[in-house]
Each structure stands twice: as structure tokens, then as C-alpha cells.
Design an enzyme around this catalytic site. Structure first.
Site: not given
Length: 314
Positions: A22, A26, A28, A151, A176
Site C-alpha cells: 500500500g 495516501g 503509504g 482500523s 471490513y
């Protein structure tokens, strides 16, 4: 503390090889920049080669001496993960740090990976389990640190072991959250086993809080043609310095987890502001779904064969 004052100092990472998923988008990209600035040799596995090459150009423009290489990796395909692992094993260089940062979020309707797993469970969790397994000899050789990014969605909920792929009932947000709970439990199981067996690898868990990344932005390939209301609200709050973080501050907890001198797997590395949504990076108690060590064993036992790496630790 003003958000512009929120930062950490990374130690010298010269001679350390880092694999970051990733890293082409963003937070990353922020991680990639900071790791290269600290002297790390960066391996950047990406699904979109053009985006990856763009990041490399950006890194080398800022740091001409940057050591960074792009590799192909599609986390929605276990065959692709295996091929990437084979390529790095052929190179033979130890890996000192692996940051499992990539992810997908809340497709409106249930989608599946190339292997038939629900897209979020397969990409966010199983692919990273497979990645650890395929890189395991290199991780052990490097006495590596593994950082798995979860998250705030892992704050509540629980896994349904009889429906890990959400075949009976699909809700994007719930799936998710479950994918992130599974990854966090696997990370804890890995650390517990490594300390018990003397493998020399540490595994810790971080989360970025909430920031205006592209996870909830328009993604036609996920069946989302427009930005969600959620991402619009996040952008509005973040731009005004209200409660949430920025893309830059969201990258810091994983970097702190990756470089702290005393890594811990019994805490979460995350923002320390209100609700752990933004603010300076630090540690806070594990979310309740990540605390049960019996659940870590169940996730370990269920995930390894699904990820195709059941023999990686034998």
C-alpha cells in the site's frame, strides 16, 4: 498540540530492507518517503505499476540516493502473493521490516478475490497472512519487525468463523471490520508464537485513526462510482483540524510501531487524541475484539490453510 507539530523522529535505517504494501497511495506514500529518508532500502510491491513508478520518481527526486525497487503484487490473488515471495526469496536478501498497510474498504456489494474469498477478507487479511508466510525465511533471517495495520473499524464486532467469507450475509462495513479484526488477531498470534519458539521476529499492530485517505473515495472497480458521504465528511473535518488526522499524521503510528525500541503486541499503536481518531502517535489498549488469546489461536488455525501457507512455519 497543533497538527503541524505532530511528528516523530525515525532512527537511522541504513542497511535495513523494508517491504511496504500500500505504498503507492495516501498514507503509504508518506510512509515510503519517511522510510527512505531514514536510509532504508525500500521494496514497494504494487498492483498499479504506473503509480508505483510515479512514487519511485518522487522519492528519488527528493532523495537522489534512495534505494527503492518496485515489484508487481496483486493482493487479491494468492498466486500473485506467492510469485512476489518467490521473487524476493530468489534475491536472498533478509527483510528487516514488513509493513502490512494495503487494504480495500466497503465495496457496496459482495465481491470476491481471484481465489473466491470475500474481497476485503481476502485482500486485507488472507493476502497479508500469505505474504508473511512466503517471506518467512527472509523475515527470520532479518530478525524482522512486522507491523500490521488495522482500523478503528476493529473496535467492535467479532468474527463469524462459520462464515468468514460473508457468503451467508454481506454488509460492507461489517466485513471490513472483520477483516481488520482477523489481521490484528493473526498479528498477535504470530508474536506469541515467535516469542515462545524463539523465532526472533516481532509482530505488532497499528492503526491510523481516521484521515482523508482514498479508502472511501470513488472506486469504480469496487462498484463505487462516487465518493461516499463518509469520505466527504472526513475531508471537511480534517481540513479544519477538527477531531481527525491528516494523511501525514495517519502514517505516524505504523512508523512508530515499526521503529520503537521496545515493541509490544499487547497494545495498539495509534493516534492518542479523542477517541483515538487523530492526534499524536502513541499506544492505547487493544480494542476488545483483539484481546482474546483464544481467538488468536482460532484465527491462526483457520487462516494459514486458507492463505496457502500452512507449511510455512513447519
Amino acid at each position: 498540540m497543533a497538527r503541524s507539530d505532530i511528528d516523530i523522529t525515525l532512527p537511522d535505517l541504513t542497511g535495513r530492507r523494508v517491504v511496504l504494501t500500500g505504498g503507492s497511495d495516501g498514507m503509504g506514500v508518506v510512509m515510503a518517503e519517511r522510510l527512505v529518508d531514514a536510509g532504508a532500502e525500500l521494496v514497494l510491491p504494487v498492483r498499479n505499476r504506473a503509480k508505483g513508478e510515479g512514487v519511485v520518481a518522487r522519492l528519488r527526486e527528493k532523495t537522489p540516493s534512495a534505494r527503492v525497487a518496485v515489484h508487481d503484487l496483486d493482493l487479491s490473488s494468492l498466486a500473485s502473493v506467492s510469485a512476489f515471495g518467490e521473487a524476493l526469496r530468489a534475491e536472498g536478501a533478509p527483510v528487516h521490516l514488513l509493513v502490512n498497510n494495503a487494504g480495500v474498504m466497503t465495496p457496496p456489494s459482495r465481491q470476491v478475490t481471484a481465489d473466491g474469498h470475500e474481497l476485503q477478507f481476502g485482500t486485507n487479511h488472507l493476502a497479508h497472512v500469505a505474504l508473511v508466510g512466503h517471506l518467512w525465511p527472509l523475515l527470520r533471517a532479518g530478525n524482522a519487525r512486522i507491523v500490521s495495520q488495522v482500523s478503528v473499524a476493529a473496535r467492535t464486532g467479532r468474527l463469524s468463523f462459520d462464515d468468514l467469507d460473508s457468503e451467508r450475509s454481506y454488509d460492507g462495513a461489517r466485513a471490513y471490520g472483520r477483516s481488520k479484526i482477523a489481521l490484528g488477531l493473526f498479528a498477535r498470534a504470530l508474536d506469541e508464537r515467535s516469542r515462545r519458539e524463539g523465532w526472533g521476529v516481532r509482530s505488532v499492530v497499528s492503526h491510523p485513526g481516521v484521515a482523508p485517505t482514498n479508502l472511501l473515495a470513488a472506486r469504480p472497480e469496487l462498484g463505487r462510482d462516487e465518493d461516499t458521504v463518509g469520505v466527504r465528511v472526513v475531508r471537511w473535518l480534517s481540513a479544519r483540524g477538527l477531531l481527525l488526522g491528516t494523511v501525514e499524521t495517519a502514517a505516524l503510528p505504523a512508523l512508530a510501531a515499526a521503529t520503537t525500541a521496545s515493541p509490544r503486541s499487547d497494545v495498539l499503536y495509534g493516534p492518542t487524541g479523542l477517541g483515538n481518531l487523530g492526534g499524536a502517535p502513541g499506544t492505547h489498549p487493544l480494542y476488545r475484539p483483539l484481546r482474546d488469546l483464544a481467538e488468536t489461536d482460532r484465527v491462526w488455525d483457520a487462516s494459514l490453510p486458507l492463505a496457502g501457507v500452512a507449511d510455512a512455519w513447519t
